[in-house]
Design an enzyme around this catalytic site. Structure first.
Site, mmCIF file in Angstrom:
data_model
loop_
_atom_site.group_PDB
_atom_site.id
_atom_site.type_symbol
_atom_site.label_atom_id
_atom_site.label_comp_id
_atom_site.label_asym_id
_atom_site.label_seq_id
_atom_site.Cartn_x
_atom_site.Cartn_y
_atom_site.Cartn_z
ATOM 1 N N ALA A 167 -4.169 -6.107 0.374
ATOM 2 C CA ALA A 167 -4.272 -6.933 -0.487
ATOM 3 C C ALA A 167 -5.346 -8.255 0.226
ATOM 4 C CB ALA A 167 -2.887 -7.628 -0.557
ATOM 5 N N ASN A 169 -4.344 -11.655 0.623
ATOM 6 C CA ASN A 169 -3.625 -12.539 1.303
ATOM 7 C C ASN A 169 -3.954 -12.847 2.916
ATOM 8 O OD1 ASN A 169 -1.831 -10.899 1.436
ATOM 9 N ND2 ASN A 169 -0.282 -12.131 1.207
ATOM 10 N N LYS A 192 -10.418 -0.040 2.947
ATOM 11 C CA LYS A 192 -10.778 -0.859 1.719
ATOM 12 C C LYS A 192 -10.240 -2.020 1.797
ATOM 13 C CE LYS A 192 -10.054 -1.155 -2.575
ATOM 14 N NZ LYS A 192 -10.394 -2.649 -2.944
ATOM 15 N N GLU A 195 -11.661 -6.810 -2.730
ATOM 16 C CA GLU A 195 -12.909 -7.254 -2.937
ATOM 17 C C GLU A 195 -12.960 -8.662 -3.088
ATOM 18 O OE1 GLU A 195 -13.473 -7.139 -7.599
ATOM 19 O OE2 GLU A 195 -11.473 -6.257 -7.609
ATOM 20 N N VAL A 246 3.416 -4.199 -6.925
ATOM 21 C CA VAL A 246 4.269 -2.977 -7.291
ATOM 22 C C VAL A 246 3.726 -2.155 -8.103
ATOM 23 C CG1 VAL A 246 6.328 -2.200 -8.315
ATOM 24 C CG2 VAL A 246 6.368 -4.225 -6.902
ATOM 25 N N THR A 248 0.471 -1.587 -8.483
ATOM 26 C CA THR A 248 -0.633 -0.848 -7.752
ATOM 27 C C THR A 248 0.092 0.178 -6.866
ATOM 28 O OG1 THR A 248 -1.890 -3.010 -7.436
ATOM 29 C CG2 THR A 248 -2.674 -1.177 -6.160
ATOM 30 N N LEU A 260 -1.095 15.179 -2.207
ATOM 31 C CA LEU A 260 -0.158 15.264 -1.505
ATOM 32 C C LEU A 260 -0.036 14.181 -0.115
ATOM 33 C CD1 LEU A 260 1.420 18.897 -1.653
ATOM 34 C CD2 LEU A 260 2.164 16.990 -2.634
ATOM 35 N N GLU A 266 3.554 -1.282 1.181
ATOM 36 C CA GLU A 266 4.109 -2.592 1.417
ATOM 37 C C GLU A 266 3.767 -3.591 0.028
ATOM 38 O OE1 GLU A 266 5.627 -3.517 4.043
ATOM 39 O OE2 GLU A 266 5.048 -2.149 5.588
ATOM 40 N N CYS A 300 3.725 -12.177 0.744
ATOM 41 C CA CYS A 300 4.461 -11.362 -0.100
ATOM 42 C C CYS A 300 6.180 -11.543 0.261
ATOM 43 C CB CYS A 300 4.247 -10.054 0.487
ATOM 44 S SG CYS A 300 4.092 -9.791 2.335
ATOM 45 N N GLU A 478 5.890 -1.360 9.058
ATOM 46 C CA GLU A 478 4.526 -1.801 9.820
ATOM 47 C C GLU A 478 5.192 -2.566 11.273
ATOM 48 O OE1 GLU A 478 1.933 -3.305 6.946
ATOM 49 O OE2 GLU A 478 0.749 -1.642 7.236
HETATM 50 P P1 NDP Z 1 -3.229 -5.663 -5.947
HETATM 51 O O1 NDP Z 1 -1.925 -4.805 -5.957
HETATM 52 O O2 NDP Z 1 -3.956 -6.222 -6.990
HETATM 53 O O3 NDP Z 1 -4.225 -4.965 -4.843
HETATM 54 C C1 NDP Z 1 -4.179 -4.675 -3.457
HETATM 55 C C2 NDP Z 1 -5.373 -3.615 -3.381
HETATM 56 O O4 NDP Z 1 -5.175 -2.331 -3.992
HETATM 57 C C3 NDP Z 1 -6.610 -4.180 -3.489
HETATM 58 O O5 NDP Z 1 -7.577 -3.733 -2.606
HETATM 59 C C4 NDP Z 1 -6.959 -3.663 -4.773
HETATM 60 O O6 NDP Z 1 -8.443 -3.538 -5.120
HETATM 61 C C5 NDP Z 1 -6.501 -2.047 -4.778
HETATM 62 N N1 NDP Z 1 -6.129 -1.400 -5.731
HETATM 63 C C6 NDP Z 1 -5.972 -2.000 -7.126
HETATM 64 N N2 NDP Z 1 -5.642 -1.022 -8.123
HETATM 65 C C7 NDP Z 1 -5.946 0.106 -7.454
HETATM 66 C C8 NDP Z 1 -5.858 1.541 -7.897
HETATM 67 N N3 NDP Z 1 -5.328 1.989 -8.941
HETATM 68 N N4 NDP Z 1 -6.202 2.444 -7.032
HETATM 69 C C9 NDP Z 1 -6.500 2.083 -5.587
HETATM 70 N N5 NDP Z 1 -6.660 0.934 -5.160
HETATM 71 C C10 NDP Z 1 -6.291 -0.266 -6.062
HETATM 72 O O7 NDP Z 1 -2.795 -6.772 -5.003
HETATM 73 P P2 NDP Z 1 -3.445 -8.106 -4.591
HETATM 74 O O8 NDP Z 1 -4.738 -8.046 -3.757
HETATM 75 O O9 NDP Z 1 -3.599 -9.042 -5.874
HETATM 76 O O10 NDP Z 1 -2.172 -8.838 -3.709
HETATM 77 C C11 NDP Z 1 -1.241 -9.436 -3.988
HETATM 78 C C12 NDP Z 1 -0.102 -8.334 -3.931
HETATM 79 O O11 NDP Z 1 0.085 -7.842 -2.741
HETATM 80 C C13 NDP Z 1 1.324 -9.290 -4.289
HETATM 81 O O12 NDP Z 1 1.967 -8.339 -5.193
HETATM 82 C C14 NDP Z 1 1.996 -9.111 -3.057
HETATM 83 O O13 NDP Z 1 3.319 -9.264 -2.869
HETATM 84 C C15 NDP Z 1 1.323 -7.991 -2.223
HETATM 85 N N6 NDP Z 1 1.345 -8.120 -0.800
HETATM 86 C C16 NDP Z 1 2.501 -7.328 -0.066
HETATM 87 C C17 NDP Z 1 2.420 -7.560 1.042
HETATM 88 C C18 NDP Z 1 3.567 -6.564 1.879
HETATM 89 O O14 NDP Z 1 3.248 -6.450 3.310
HETATM 90 N N7 NDP Z 1 4.612 -6.186 1.341
HETATM 91 C C19 NDP Z 1 1.715 -8.323 1.813
HETATM 92 C C20 NDP Z 1 0.760 -9.172 1.112
HETATM 93 C C21 NDP Z 1 0.856 -8.829 -0.210
HETATM 94 P P3 NDP Z 1 -9.119 -4.840 -5.719
HETATM 95 O O15 NDP Z 1 -8.128 -6.008 -5.541
HETATM 96 O O16 NDP Z 1 -10.387 -4.964 -4.557
HETATM 97 O O17 NDP Z 1 -9.699 -4.401 -7.000
#
Ligand code: NDP
Length: 497
Positions: A167, A169, A192, A195, A246, A248, A260, A266, A300, A478
């Site tokens: 993500a 943040n 990765k 972006e 969630v 994602t 698999l 997270e 998060c 983690e």
């Molecule tokens: P996203 O779920 O939108 O994206 C997370 C990552 O997954 C990005 O690198 C994104 O790529 C990638 N991604 C998106 N779709 C796919 C897919 N279909 N297949 C593979 N990779 C994919 O989250 P955000 O970046 O917007 O971050 C905010 C979210 O993250 C919030 O819901 C937050 O709660 C959660 N979060 C959880 C934490 C935890 O430790 N539990 C900590 C920090 C955040 P790209 O965006 O580059 O297109």
């Protein structure tokens, strides 16, 4: 390694943090930046809205090459004694500590969060992971069994090539919390980054290489969900650790099903903070503010549902509101600023929409709710710290993750009610309890359905304290010795005597 970006200057005037030379961010494969012919993704500095980088997304062929290089490098890394692997990781931690300020600058440019937060929070916490997992791996032992005519032992072996999808943040912490245990356990790692945040991971890669990590063990694949999906589908990758939303998480699981893969998720949260009338009042007010407005609320585990006991509710809301109104929002590099920018125009619009939804559902905007245009940063993505009162449990602003500086305040009468309502959510990432009653602290911590519970504090995660979600907030942990298990598997050997 050839630098694939221009490092930020540490002494540069604060306002110019976003006005550096335009950078081209390329994937790092086998220790070298590799150019791609795909259309670039624009990266903007959140505090000014200026385009500060062009990210070249990786192609499927580039991913294939990275996996091939990783597989080759991993064979000898897995054979390297744990103690020798640990030395390299400790050395990387030392080099990163020397570069702490520089990494924090990059993090500001990535996220638009305060420099003061990056330099003292995210960056050191990422660095500590390398020391922590280096220490863990040298202390790891296997198991031994004995029978009449046989003995058996089991050891943990690495999985091969592991990937992290991040993500936006906490780009430093995410890069390190995933790569350090993966590398310590003897795997190769491909990251990765989001972006939105291409910079800090590139510098981490350079410092790992400077510490002596062989090429191919830490590689970066840039791009969006398309390349993320290709990582999930790749048969040469054994494990994925995602930090993200969630939805994602669900996508990652289904995309990874065919091969698999082992998965750690997270995910998001809508965490409760329970403020009892026997709490330290000032501490509780400050904790609620920190648990909502740190990193502009883009955390998060933030406690976005603040449950306050009725007898102190009016005073509590008044104190919260006064302090929130006094927070200074603006230039993330300035020392006197207390809240920085949100990540993007799109995200700012989403958070502002949620405030409007809350108002339409009947919540009162006790303070905030508006976009801000600080002088000199008129095109940045800023908003006021926002507190919603008169909230009810069924409102969307109370049920859905907003991921911005928006706190919902809810009022309760007794402990059972507070716990029941706090648990009435699909999420389960964090929770907080503010009380001076030790018995209540343990009772409520035990009853809360959450991966993490903080008592009289919030969001603190020293190395070794497992972090992760219950329910829809994901699975896997983690930041702890248990994490190493998720980057390895058990091999048992039976020897007939
Ligand atoms: P996203 O779920 O939108 O994206 C997370 C990552 O997954 C990005 O690198 C994104 O790529 C990638 N991604 C998106 N779709 C796919 C897919 N279909 N297949 C593979 N990779 C994919 O989250 P955000 O970046 O917007 O971050 C905010 C979210 O993250 C919030 O819901 C937050 O709660 C959660 N979060 C959880 C934490 C935890 O430790 N539990 C900590 C920090 C955040 P790209 O965006 O580059 O297109």
């Amino acid at each position: 390694m050839e630098p694939s970006y221009v490092p930020a200057q540490q002494d540069e005037p604060a306002k110019k943090a976003g006005k550096l030379i335009m950078q081209i961010c390329q994937s790092l494969i086998g220790g070298k930046p590799v150019n791609s012919n795909l259309p670039v993704i624009e990266k903007r500095y959140p505090a000014t809205g200026e385009v500060i980088a062009h990210i070249e997304p990786a192609s499927g062929e580039m991913l294939d090459r990275a996996v091939e290089v990783a597989q080759q490098a991993q064979v000898s890394w897995a054979k390297t004694d744990a103690f020798e692997r640990a030395k390299i990781l400790h050395c990387a931690a030392s080099l990163m500590r020397e570069a702490n300020d520089e990494l924090a600058h990059l993090e500001v440019r990535d996220v638009g969060k305060l420099f003061s937060e990056a330099v003292s929070g995210d960056v050191p916490s990422g660095i500590d992971a390398f020391d922590y997992f280096a220490a863990c791996i040298t202390a790891q032992n296997g198991d031994f069994n004995k029978w009449d005519n046989a003995i058996g032992y089991s050891v943990r072996v690495p999985l091969g090539v592991c990937a992290g999808i991040g993500a936006w943040n906490y780009p430093m912490q995410i890069a390190c919390w995933k790569s350090a245990p993966a590398l310590a356990a003897g795997n190769a790692f491909i990251l990765k980054p989001s972006e939105e945040t291409p910079f800090v991971a590139q510098r981490v890669a350079e410092l790992l290489q400077a510490a002596g990590l062989p090429n191919g063990l830490f590689q970066i694949i840039h791009g969006d969900a398309d390349i993320g999906a290709a990582i999930c589908a790749h048969p040469g990758i054994a494990k994925i650790s995602l930090t993200g939303g969630v939805e994602t998480g669900r996508m990652i699981m289904s995309q990874s099903a065919h091969s698999l893969k082992r998965i750690t998720l997270e995910l998001g949260g809508k965490s409760p903070l329970l403020v009892f009338d026997d709490c330290d009042f000032d501490l509780a007010v400050q904790t609620a503010l920190d648990a909502n407005f740190y990193t502009a609320g883009e955390v998060c585990s933030n406690a976005t549902r603040v449950f306050v006991q009725r007898s102190i509710a009016d005073d509590f809301i008044a104190a919260l509101t006064a302090k929130a109104e006094a927070l200074r929002v603006g230039d993330p590099m300035a020392r006197d600023i207390q809240m920085g920018a949100l990540i993007s125009a799109r995200h700012l619009a989403k958070v502002l929409d949620y405030v409007a939804i809350g108002a339409s559902e009947g919540a009162t905007i006790a303070t905030g709710g508006q976009q801000l245009q600080p002088q000199g940063f008129e095109n940045g993505y800023f908003m006021q710290p926002t507190i919603l009162t008169n909230c009810t449990d069924d409102m969307r602003v109370v049920r859905e993750e907003i991921f911005g500086p928006v706190m919902s305040v809810l009022i309760f009468d007794d402990e059972d009610e507070a716990v029941r309502r706090a648990n009435d959510t699909d999420f389960g990432l964090g929770a907080g309890v503010m009380t001076k009653d030790l018995g209540r602290a343990h009772r409520v911590a035990n009853a809360l359905e959450s991966g993490n519970v903080w008592v009289n504090s919030y969001n603190l995660l020293p190395p070794g304290l497992p972090f992760g979600g219950a329910k829809q907030s994901g699975f896997g942990r983690e930041n702890s010795a248990a994490t190493l298990d998720a980057y390895s598997e058990i091999k048992s050997v039976y020897i007939q005597l």
